[in-house]
Write a protein that holds these residues in place. Structure first.
Motif, mmCIF file in Angstrom:
data_model
loop_
_atom_site.group_PDB
_atom_site.id
_atom_site.type_symbol
_atom_site.label_atom_id
_atom_site.label_comp_id
_atom_site.label_asym_id
_atom_site.label_seq_id
_atom_site.Cartn_x
_atom_site.Cartn_y
_atom_site.Cartn_z
ATOM 1 N N SER A 75 -8.896 12.154 -15.428
ATOM 2 C CA SER A 75 -9.518 12.744 -14.245
ATOM 3 C C SER A 75 -10.552 11.826 -13.575
ATOM 4 C CB SER A 75 -10.206 14.056 -14.606
ATOM 5 O OG SER A 75 -9.442 14.769 -15.508
ATOM 6 N N LEU A 76 -10.990 10.752 -14.250
ATOM 7 C CA LEU A 76 -12.041 9.906 -13.675
ATOM 8 C C LEU A 76 -11.484 8.731 -12.876
ATOM 9 C CD1 LEU A 76 -14.338 9.796 -16.820
ATOM 10 C CD2 LEU A 76 -14.917 10.837 -14.636
ATOM 11 N N SER A 77 -10.187 8.536 -12.969
ATOM 12 C CA SER A 77 -9.577 7.352 -12.362
ATOM 13 C C SER A 77 -9.838 7.296 -10.847
ATOM 14 C CB SER A 77 -8.072 7.399 -12.654
ATOM 15 O OG SER A 77 -7.487 6.283 -12.081
ATOM 16 N N GLY A 78 -10.306 6.107 -10.380
ATOM 17 C CA GLY A 78 -10.513 5.887 -8.939
ATOM 18 C C GLY A 78 -11.821 6.451 -8.400
ATOM 19 N N LYS A 79 -12.636 7.084 -9.254
ATOM 20 C CA LYS A 79 -13.886 7.715 -8.772
ATOM 21 C C LYS A 79 -15.030 6.682 -8.739
ATOM 22 C CE LYS A 79 -12.706 12.205 -8.618
ATOM 23 N NZ LYS A 79 -11.294 12.099 -8.809
ATOM 24 N N LYS A 80 -15.935 6.845 -7.753
ATOM 25 C CA LYS A 80 -17.145 6.000 -7.693
ATOM 26 C C LYS A 80 -18.297 6.813 -8.269
ATOM 27 C CE LYS A 80 -15.923 3.470 -3.528
ATOM 28 N NZ LYS A 80 -16.081 3.499 -2.086
ATOM 29 N N LEU A 81 -18.840 6.352 -9.394
ATOM 30 C CA LEU A 81 -19.845 7.153 -10.113
ATOM 31 C C LEU A 81 -21.197 6.452 -10.106
ATOM 32 C CD1 LEU A 81 -17.755 8.096 -13.299
ATOM 33 C CD2 LEU A 81 -17.858 9.297 -11.133
ATOM 34 N N LEU A 82 -22.223 7.166 -9.678
ATOM 35 C CA LEU A 82 -23.581 6.629 -9.766
ATOM 36 C C LEU A 82 -24.231 7.250 -10.999
ATOM 37 C CD1 LEU A 82 -25.746 4.885 -8.243
ATOM 38 C CD2 LEU A 82 -26.701 7.074 -7.513
ATOM 39 N N ILE A 83 -24.529 6.415 -11.990
ATOM 40 C CA ILE A 83 -25.134 6.933 -13.229
ATOM 41 C C ILE A 83 -26.646 6.760 -13.114
ATOM 42 C CG2 ILE A 83 -25.204 6.710 -15.742
ATOM 43 C CD1 ILE A 83 -22.377 5.503 -15.572
ATOM 44 N N VAL A 84 -27.351 7.894 -13.125
ATOM 45 C CA VAL A 84 -28.802 7.861 -12.876
ATOM 46 C C VAL A 84 -29.545 8.263 -14.141
ATOM 47 C CG1 VAL A 84 -30.671 8.738 -11.429
ATOM 48 C CG2 VAL A 84 -28.351 8.625 -10.511
ATOM 49 N N ASN A 85 -30.444 7.415 -14.576
ATOM 50 C CA ASN A 85 -31.292 7.808 -15.723
ATOM 51 C C ASN A 85 -32.740 7.954 -15.258
ATOM 52 O OD1 ASN A 85 -32.031 8.502 -18.276
ATOM 53 N ND2 ASN A 85 -31.813 6.470 -19.174
ATOM 54 N N ILE A 86 -33.520 8.666 -16.071
ATOM 55 C CA ILE A 86 -34.972 8.725 -15.862
ATOM 56 C C ILE A 86 -35.507 7.477 -16.579
ATOM 57 C CG2 ILE A 86 -37.065 10.117 -16.181
ATOM 58 C CD1 ILE A 86 -34.826 11.747 -14.819
ATOM 59 N N ALA A 87 -36.265 6.649 -15.880
ATOM 60 C CA ALA A 87 -36.725 5.390 -16.475
ATOM 61 C C ALA A 87 -37.403 5.644 -17.825
ATOM 62 C CB ALA A 87 -37.685 4.697 -15.514
ATOM 63 N N GLY A 88 -36.994 4.893 -18.838
ATOM 64 C CA GLY A 88 -37.618 4.983 -20.159
ATOM 65 C C GLY A 88 -36.992 6.016 -21.079
ATOM 66 N N PHE A 89 -35.975 6.752 -20.610
ATOM 67 C CA PHE A 89 -35.372 7.787 -21.449
ATOM 68 C C PHE A 89 -34.235 7.161 -22.279
ATOM 69 C CE2 PHE A 89 -32.476 11.729 -21.530
ATOM 70 C CZ PHE A 89 -33.044 12.180 -22.709
ATOM 71 N N LEU A 90 -34.465 7.018 -23.570
ATOM 72 C CA LEU A 90 -33.526 6.260 -24.417
ATOM 73 C C LEU A 90 -32.400 7.109 -25.004
ATOM 74 C CD1 LEU A 90 -36.095 4.018 -26.358
ATOM 75 C CD2 LEU A 90 -34.889 3.531 -24.230
#
Ligand SMILES: Cc1cc2nc3c(=O)[nH]c(=O)nc-3n(C[C@H](O)[C@H](O)[C@H](O)COP(=O)(O)OP(=O)(O)OC[C@H]3O[C@@H](n4cnc5c(N)ncnc54)[C@H](O)[C@@H]3O)c2cc1C
Length: 414
Positions: free
Chosen positions: A133-148
């Motif tokens: 289901s993920l094929s061809g998708k543009k994904l922005l992966i966002v983290n909270i800075a410093g969250f390990l």
């Protein structure tokens, strides 16, 4: 203190049983020592992912027929599908929004970004019909800075291996930067708490929105909505495009919320929830439990017509491993375990581990057995039971909820 039913353990099994009983007018108390496995939940409820021989399961209800005779599902028998549907409706009725069907497993994302089969997935997360289901998708992966506890690189690698294009960004706010001053504070529930004021959440979302124009979908750690779903709904409406939450390493924000929501539902129905108390011992008379005694109430016995043992497995101390035996510490119920300690485990970490199947022995109605005889008014439900391997078979939540509902109905009929 006298109740119709006293349930020992307030995790998924104890609360599921208590809610069904209380909803039907049976006066219940739940006594619970502390945190449950829900606090560490993936956000999904597994029914059956694999058979003991390692073969994959697509349709849990059909495959359950192939399980060993000792498996709790065998005691539920033909009613398995019925109780799976009841469990789902009860969760939704209490306010735990889930999707999925017992007739076909779907996929959920793990904290590492891989996909794993499951039965019900909380609406926080995306349930995938298959691995493509993920094929061809543009994904922005966002983290909270410093969250390990949210590993963006692993997640991007996994999504890219399934044909997605990924970019990673980190965002921060003064409120989350404050948590970073002490690295131990930078945990999922603390971030969720910091994001609770609407102004803070709005500032974070505006930052994310400004960076997400390129993407089809924004991928975020599951750090929203510690006590209800309102922050998730707000987040989705502000971002204005598909949002995919990924479970973090424990503690689990959706798991803690589920525990709270179920407890509130039980209490709303009139149930009594005693948190922070521990059942230490019981009086046994003529093959029945006459009273139980807790740490907080001392010699003051708590009485009921029936009792339900829902104390969980080793993790919650419902089972205790000693050097040469595995015991159930409250009632001293019979525990099914290998007598030779060397058979408890396999030195290969990823192999099936014998100790996972150990647990309390019951009769066909889930009445707990002590010294070879079923106790007339003590039932057992959930991960304290013997005969299944929640990890290898992927059936932990299913066993907990279905055995709990089955026991509740047995008590009501009895
Ligand atoms: C860390 C972890 C994560 C898991 N994640 C998932 C998942 O994501 N999906 C899934 O399908 N399955 C998962 N499982 C499997 C899990 O066992 C079930 O899903 C389920 O939540 C277990 O519920 P339970 O009520 O049987 O036991 P528990 O959740 O362990 O609850 C038992 C409760 O009994 C209390 N208790 C123990 N002894 C006493 C006493 N003497 N007096 C009073 N109270 C007592 C404990 O404090 C605890 O609150 C997980 C298991 C673990 C250990």
């Amino acid at each position: 203190m006298k109740f119709d039913v006293v349930i020992i353990g307030g995790g998924l099994a104890g609360l599921t049983c208590g809610i069904r009983l209380q909803k039907n007018g049976v006066k219940c108390a739940v006594i619970s020592a502390g945190q449950s496995a829900l606090h560490f939940s993936s956000g999904s409820f597994d029914l059956l992912n694999k058979l003991p021989d390692g073969s994959d399961v697509d349709c849990p209800v059909e495959a359950a027929g192939k399980l060993d005779a000792l498996h709790p599902y065998k005691k539920i028998g033909e009613l398995l599908g019925f109780y799976a549907d009841e469990a789902k409706s009860q969760l939704i009725g209490c306010g735990v929004d889930v999707v999925g069907e017992a007739g076909a497993n779907t996929y959920r994302i793990t904290p590492m970004g891989t996909l794993r089969p499951t039965w019900l997935t909380m609406s926080d997360f995306t349930a995938f019909p298959d691995g493509n289901s993920l094929s061809g998708k543009k994904l922005l992966i966002v983290n909270i800075a410093g969250f390990l506890d949210f590993n963006t690189k692993f997640i991007a690698d996994s999504f890219e291996s399934r044909g997605a294009e990924c970019r990673i960004v980190a965002v921060s706010l003064p409120e989350t930067e404050r948590l970073r001053l002490s690295p131990t504070e930078m945990r999922a529930p603390n971030i969720a708490r910091a994001l609770e004021p609407e102004t803070v959440l709005a500032a974070l979302l505006s930052e994310i929105k400004s960076r997400s124009e390129w993407a089809d979908c924004v991928v975020l750690p599951a750090v929203f909505g510690l006590s209800d779903l309102a922050p998730l709904d707000y987040m989705r409406s502000v971002i204005g495009k598909k949002v995919c939450l990924v479970p973090t390493m424990p503690p689990s924000v959706p798991g803690i919320r589920t525990q709270l929501v179920l407890r509130r539902a039980f209490e709303r129905m009139g149930g009594v929830f005693m948190l922070g108390d521990s059942v230490a011992k019981a009086d046994l008379k003529n093959g029945e439990i006459a009273a139980i005694y807790t740490e907080n109430h001392g010699d003051y016995g708590i009485k009921a017509h029936c009792y339900v043992l829902a104390t969980g497995s080793y993790f919650s101390k419902g089972l205790v491993a000693r050097p040469d035996s595995v015991v159930e510490p409250v009632f001293g119920c019979d525990v099914d375990y290998e007598k030779k300690r060397a058979d408890w485990y396999d030195s290969s970490f990823f192999a099936r581990q014998g100790y996972m199947r150990f647990g309390v022995v019951t009769d066909d109605c889930f009445r707990a057995v002590k010294n070879g005889k079923a106790l007339a008014n003590l039932y057992a439900a959930g991960s304290v039971l013997c005969g299944f391997d929640a990890l290898q078979q992927g059936c932990g939540a299913g066993v907990s909820m279905l055995s709990a509902l089955y026991v509740a109905d047995k008590i009501m009929k009895g």
